[in-house]
Scaffold this motif. Structure first.
Motif, PDB file in Angstrom:
ATOM      1  N   PHE A 122      16.512 -20.425 -39.256  1.00 19.34           N
ATOM      2  CA  PHE A 122      16.153 -20.837 -38.032  1.00 19.34           C
ATOM      3  C   PHE A 122      14.887 -20.354 -37.449  1.00 19.34           C
ATOM      4  O   PHE A 122      13.827 -20.842 -37.227  1.00 19.34           O
ATOM      5  CB  PHE A 122      17.090 -20.489 -36.960  1.00 19.34           C
ATOM      6  CG  PHE A 122      16.873 -21.035 -35.639  1.00 19.34           C
ATOM      7  CD1 PHE A 122      17.051 -22.366 -35.457  1.00 19.34           C
ATOM      8  CD2 PHE A 122      16.259 -20.411 -34.420  1.00 19.34           C
ATOM      9  CE1 PHE A 122      16.883 -22.872 -34.227  1.00 19.34           C
ATOM     10  CE2 PHE A 122      15.791 -21.039 -33.177  1.00 19.34           C
ATOM     11  CZ  PHE A 122      16.176 -22.298 -33.116  1.00 19.34           C
ATOM     12  N   PHE A 123      14.674 -18.863 -38.007  1.00 17.37           N
ATOM     13  CA  PHE A 123      13.248 -18.113 -37.717  1.00 17.37           C
ATOM     14  C   PHE A 123      12.131 -18.941 -38.617  1.00 17.37           C
ATOM     15  O   PHE A 123      11.010 -19.265 -38.244  1.00 17.37           O
ATOM     16  CB  PHE A 123      13.354 -16.773 -38.403  1.00 17.37           C
ATOM     17  CG  PHE A 123      14.038 -15.785 -37.175  1.00 17.37           C
ATOM     18  CD1 PHE A 123      13.120 -15.253 -36.404  1.00 17.37           C
ATOM     19  CD2 PHE A 123      15.174 -15.403 -37.339  1.00 17.37           C
ATOM     20  CE1 PHE A 123      13.679 -14.550 -35.466  1.00 17.37           C
ATOM     21  CE2 PHE A 123      15.875 -14.399 -36.516  1.00 17.37           C
ATOM     22  CZ  PHE A 123      14.964 -14.015 -35.338  1.00 17.37           C
ATOM     23  N   GLY A 124      12.444 -19.420 -39.817  1.00 17.26           N
ATOM     24  CA  GLY A 124      11.630 -20.203 -40.632  1.00 17.26           C
ATOM     25  C   GLY A 124      11.240 -21.426 -39.912  1.00 17.26           C
ATOM     26  O   GLY A 124       9.836 -21.842 -40.161  1.00 17.26           O
ATOM     27  N   ASP A 125      12.082 -22.143 -39.399  1.00 19.02           N
ATOM     28  CA  ASP A 125      11.797 -23.366 -38.733  1.00 19.02           C
ATOM     29  C   ASP A 125      10.814 -23.125 -37.592  1.00 19.02           C
ATOM     30  O   ASP A 125      10.076 -24.112 -37.369  1.00 19.02           O
ATOM     31  CB  ASP A 125      13.303 -24.053 -38.420  1.00 19.02           C
ATOM     32  CG  ASP A 125      12.974 -25.295 -37.677  1.00 19.02           C
ATOM     33  OD1 ASP A 125      12.116 -26.080 -37.718  1.00 19.02           O
ATOM     34  OD2 ASP A 125      13.553 -25.544 -36.542  1.00 19.02           O
ATOM     35  N   GLY A 316      14.321 -20.903 -28.611  1.00 22.08           N
ATOM     36  CA  GLY A 316      15.494 -20.714 -29.440  1.00 22.08           C
ATOM     37  C   GLY A 316      15.538 -19.273 -30.284  1.00 22.08           C
ATOM     38  O   GLY A 316      16.217 -18.790 -30.351  1.00 22.08           O
ATOM     39  N   VAL A 317      14.120 -19.163 -30.727  1.00 22.31           N
ATOM     40  CA  VAL A 317      13.957 -18.089 -31.495  1.00 22.31           C
ATOM     41  C   VAL A 317      13.986 -16.620 -30.719  1.00 22.31           C
ATOM     42  O   VAL A 317      14.634 -15.928 -31.471  1.00 22.31           O
ATOM     43  CB  VAL A 317      12.374 -18.243 -32.305  1.00 22.31           C
ATOM     44  CG1 VAL A 317      12.194 -16.887 -32.986  1.00 22.31           C
ATOM     45  CG2 VAL A 317      12.418 -19.197 -33.307  1.00 22.31           C
ATOM     46  N   PHE A 318      13.401 -16.770 -29.631  1.00 23.76           N
ATOM     47  CA  PHE A 318      13.511 -15.597 -28.620  1.00 23.76           C
ATOM     48  C   PHE A 318      15.380 -15.272 -28.217  1.00 23.76           C
ATOM     49  O   PHE A 318      15.583 -14.072 -28.622  1.00 23.76           O
ATOM     50  CB  PHE A 318      12.877 -15.703 -27.248  1.00 23.76           C
ATOM     51  CG  PHE A 318      11.415 -15.530 -27.412  1.00 23.76           C
ATOM     52  CD1 PHE A 318      10.823 -15.300 -28.528  1.00 23.76           C
ATOM     53  CD2 PHE A 318      10.804 -16.307 -26.400  1.00 23.76           C
ATOM     54  CE1 PHE A 318       9.369 -15.372 -28.429  1.00 23.76           C
ATOM     55  CE2 PHE A 318       9.336 -16.337 -26.602  1.00 23.76           C
ATOM     56  CZ  PHE A 318       8.618 -15.839 -27.660  1.00 23.76           C
ATOM     57  N   ALA A 379      14.687 -25.794 -44.698  1.00 22.49           N
ATOM     58  CA  ALA A 379      15.341 -24.727 -43.835  1.00 22.49           C
ATOM     59  C   ALA A 379      16.282 -25.361 -42.802  1.00 22.49           C
ATOM     60  O   ALA A 379      17.384 -24.939 -42.548  1.00 22.49           O
ATOM     61  CB  ALA A 379      14.427 -23.843 -43.061  1.00 22.49           C
ATOM     62  N   ILE A 380      16.028 -26.653 -42.266  1.00 20.17           N
ATOM     63  CA  ILE A 380      16.649 -27.130 -41.394  1.00 20.17           C
ATOM     64  C   ILE A 380      17.854 -27.891 -42.040  1.00 20.17           C
ATOM     65  O   ILE A 380      19.066 -27.661 -41.394  1.00 20.17           O
ATOM     66  CB  ILE A 380      15.911 -28.274 -40.512  1.00 20.17           C
ATOM     67  CG1 ILE A 380      14.747 -27.773 -39.887  1.00 20.17           C
ATOM     68  CG2 ILE A 380      16.803 -29.126 -39.293  1.00 20.17           C
ATOM     69  CD1 ILE A 380      13.691 -28.687 -39.165  1.00 20.17           C
ATOM     70  N   SER A 381      17.818 -28.479 -43.217  1.00 20.28           N
ATOM     71  CA  SER A 381      18.654 -29.027 -43.720  1.00 20.28           C
ATOM     72  C   SER A 381      19.832 -27.984 -44.410  1.00 20.28           C
ATOM     73  O   SER A 381      21.057 -28.263 -44.291  1.00 20.28           O
ATOM     74  CB  SER A 381      18.270 -29.845 -45.060  1.00 20.28           C
ATOM     75  OG  SER A 381      17.596 -29.117 -45.814  1.00 20.28           O
ATOM     76  N   VAL A 436      11.612 -21.091 -46.578  1.00 18.29           N
ATOM     77  CA  VAL A 436      12.447 -20.453 -47.565  1.00 18.29           C
ATOM     78  C   VAL A 436      12.334 -19.010 -47.814  1.00 18.29           C
ATOM     79  O   VAL A 436      13.166 -18.071 -47.620  1.00 18.29           O
ATOM     80  CB  VAL A 436      12.841 -21.216 -48.763  1.00 18.29           C
ATOM     81  CG1 VAL A 436      13.807 -20.218 -49.577  1.00 18.29           C
ATOM     82  CG2 VAL A 436      13.497 -22.565 -48.463  1.00 18.29           C
ATOM     83  N   ALA A 437      10.879 -18.757 -47.914  1.00 21.55           N
ATOM     84  CA  ALA A 437      10.629 -17.403 -48.276  1.00 21.55           C
ATOM     85  C   ALA A 437      10.612 -16.611 -47.152  1.00 21.55           C
ATOM     86  O   ALA A 437      10.914 -15.471 -46.953  1.00 21.55           O
ATOM     87  CB  ALA A 437       9.053 -17.626 -48.619  1.00 21.55           C
TER      88      ALA A 437
END
Length: 631
Positions: A122-125, A316-318, A379-381, A436-437
């Protein structure tokens, strides 16, 4: 169906009014609501080799429609929204729910790891969504006139810079505008689509799922490759679940079925109708739905919608950062509450500027939404797959009537989501590696901190003196007593804290009253007020206060002491000293974590917020005691 929320939460949410539905529109559906800007266009990306003809247009529309039905309407809105952790949703809340529901301890570790990686994804998104959303909106300038193309990139940078600068002021005032603007956006989507469907009504045939089957038969391998672009239409589904705690299940369901889903389907079908009559419109079918005189308004509205979508992801990330911190997956970070009324509105400065740097780097590197589409999806999938697997595990643990049927249905959806995942995986070399990284890096940080804290707590607990032994020692060799109260922050609600023992060992002094304050984190989002404070009296001026806070709450020393005062523990701020222990690890090799992870853990610890600041200890009455621990 076997997934139930608390009765009180259900009662409140069943009575949700129109204002709550309107508010949910502005937060929950921002991401999925901006997908029509680029989803169908990317399905016909020249790299896929899909011809713009009637069979492919109807086939792709059928795929988009049934993806929305299966993944969003049935899975998220119909099933997953019922898997709430006391009203809260999201992959971390779900993983803790599965862990606590199972009596098999072997389930905890893998489920915790899966939930942790889902949070990292989720962070990556969070880096990609603001970049692709705002860029796709600004690209409408090139539809108005090619001369404005040079303003697309600077405009996107300016908008995103303003958005991240705004975060420190909170979203309360702006949030009141989100709902009405998003409602106008969805009504505009529906109107634009409906006008073109009326001109080419045969596009309605795409409702038949056989057109989706024929699309794969006609296009073979390239049809599978194109699934990654079809998936763009359902990105944002996770937000429906993650933001459930803000609005409840009922407003999200009403908003989806009454407004969002019809508007999205009408717009996608309208774009398909436009392509049936004019295949050259594939260069930007969304903006070409509008007449030229409406284009300026549509660009402004689309930009507002993408800013709202970006804001929802950033918030959302927060929120997930605070959950991860309170569950022990991240070191203490500075967290500010941006609203006095809404407990869920928080601002994390370090995460905000990290997101800003990452988003800006993406925009300047990829420079277009089409190029960014390669980095979007993996990332989302992956997160959606994790949600499905965890909900199936929860249903399996709670083996109630009808759960077998739901598990069977989710198994079919899991097959479809797996196809989306593997199709997105083909984009790995074209930018998909980036989120992904990021996710792997964040997962390493969170798992290292979790393991390091667990090891450190075990080492400290092993050396702790039991309360009974301490009381016996004090009785045999009474130390000098001084006036006032000492409050010791103790990590574990068991033995005596090292700070107190060191004070007694080196100074031979104790206060008249000594309070051991321990914050406990039950794996629930909120703790009822009557369950928050527990007081244990040990005699001879010693007592322990256990303060329980959920992972959506912020613990506070003064508030906990005030709560204990109501249970008979006197609180005198002017004569109280707060003693906080600080453990400094010393590295040893050959046992426990690898040496590089120990060094990473120490680095994270040195850069974490001080415990005294994090827990709201009054600075003018603070005493910090350091000690060394071999790690």
């Amino acid at each position: 169906m076997g997934l139930r929320s608390s009765d009180s939460a259900d009662g409140d949410r069943n009575g949700a009014n129109r204002k709550l539905v309107l508010a949910a529109l502005g937060v929950v559906f921002g991401d999925i609501g901006t997908s029509p800007l680029y989803a169908l266009r990317e399905c016909f990306n020249p790299a896929h080799g899909i011809a713009v003809n009637e069979a492919n247009i109807l086939g792709l529309l059928s795929l988009i429609l049934w993806s929305l039905v299966l993944v969003i309407s049935i899975k998220y809105v119909g099933i997953v929204l019922r898997a709430d952790n006391r009203g809260e949703g999201g992959v971390l809340a779900l993983s803790t729910l599965v862990s606590t529901a199972s009596t098999n301890w072997k389930v905890w570790a893998p489920v915790s790891a899966v939930g942790l990686f889902g949070a990292a994804l989720f962070f990556g998104d969070g880096f990609v969504t603001p970049a692709i959303s705002v860029l796709s909106a600004m690209e409408g300038l090139t539809v108005a006139t090619p001369k404005l193309e040079r303003f697309v990139l600077p405009g996107a940078v300016l908008i995103l810079t303003s958005l991240f600068l705004m975060q420190r002021h909170g979203t309360g005032a702006m949030g009141r505008l989100f709902g009405p603007i998003t409602l106008i956006w969805f009504l505009t989507l529906a109107a634009l689509g409906a006008s073109h469907i009326a001109e080419s009504p045969n596009v309605i045939f795409a409702i038949n799922p056989l057109y989706a089957v024929h699309f794969f038969i006609n296009n073979g391998v390239m049809g599978f490759v194109t699934l990654s672009a079809v998936f763009l239409a359902v990105t944002g589904g996770e937000a429906l679940y993650a933001d459930m705690g803000h609005f409840g299940r009922s407003p999200i369901r009403k908003g989806w079925f009454m407004i969002v889903w019809p508007a999205l389907v009408l717009n996608y079908f309208g774009q398909g109708a436009l392509l049936l009559s004019d295949p050259t419109a594939i260069k930007n079918p969304f903006y070409l739905l509008a007449p030229s005189w409406l284009l300026p308004f549509l660009i402004v509205l689309a930009t507002c919608a993408t800013v709202i979508a970006s804001q929802a992801v950033i918030s959302g990330v927060f929120s997930i950062t605070r959950q991860a911190l309170n569950l022990g997956y991240l070191p203490r970070l500075r967290i500010l509450h941006s609203s006095e009324e809404e407990i869920g509105q928080v601002y994390v400065p370090s995460v905000n500027w990290l997101l800003f740097a990452g988003t800006l780097t993406l925009i300047l590197s990829f420079r277009s939404s089409s190029a960014l589409a390669g980095a979007y999806g993996i990332a989302i999938s992956s997160t959606m797959l994790i949600d499905t697997i965890l909900v199936m595990m929860l249903l399996r643990v709670r083996m109630e009537p009808h759960n077998r049927k739901i598990i069977a249905l989710l198994s079919l959806i899991l097959i479809a989501e797996s196809a989306f995942f593997f199709s997105n995986l083909l984009k790995f070399a074209h930018g998909g590696w980036l989120p992904v990284a990021v996710a792997i890096g964040i997962y390493i940080l969170m798992s290292t901190w979790q393991e390091g804290r667990r090891t450190l707590a075990w080492l400290i607990a092993r050396e702790q003196m039991p309360v009974r032994d301490f009381m016996t020692m004090v009785e045999k060799e009474p130390p000098t007593r001084v006036e006032g109260t000492a409050v010791y922050l103790a990590a574990e609600a068991g033995g005596m804290p090292r700070a107190l023992l060191n004070n007694l060992k080196f100074n031979r002094v104790l206060h008249n009253r000594n309070v051991l304050l321990t914050f406990v984190r039950p794996e629930v989002p909120f703790v009822q007020p009557e369950e928050r404070i527990e007081v244990q009296h040990h005699g001879d001026g010693l007592c322990r206060i256990v303060a329980r806070y959920g992972f959506m709450e912020t613990p506070n020393v003064v508030a906990a002491l005030r709560g204990a005062e109501e249970k008979g523990v006197p609180y005198e701020p002017d004569s109280t000293v707060y003693v906080v222990g600080r453990e400094n690890p010393i590295f040893t090799s050959g046992s426990g974590m690898p040496l590089w992870r120990k060094r990473l853990f120490a680095l994270m610890g040195r850069n974490s917020q001080l415990a005294a600041i994090h827990f709201g200890v009054p600075s003018h009455r603070l005493l910090e005691v350091s000690s060394l621990v071999k790690l």
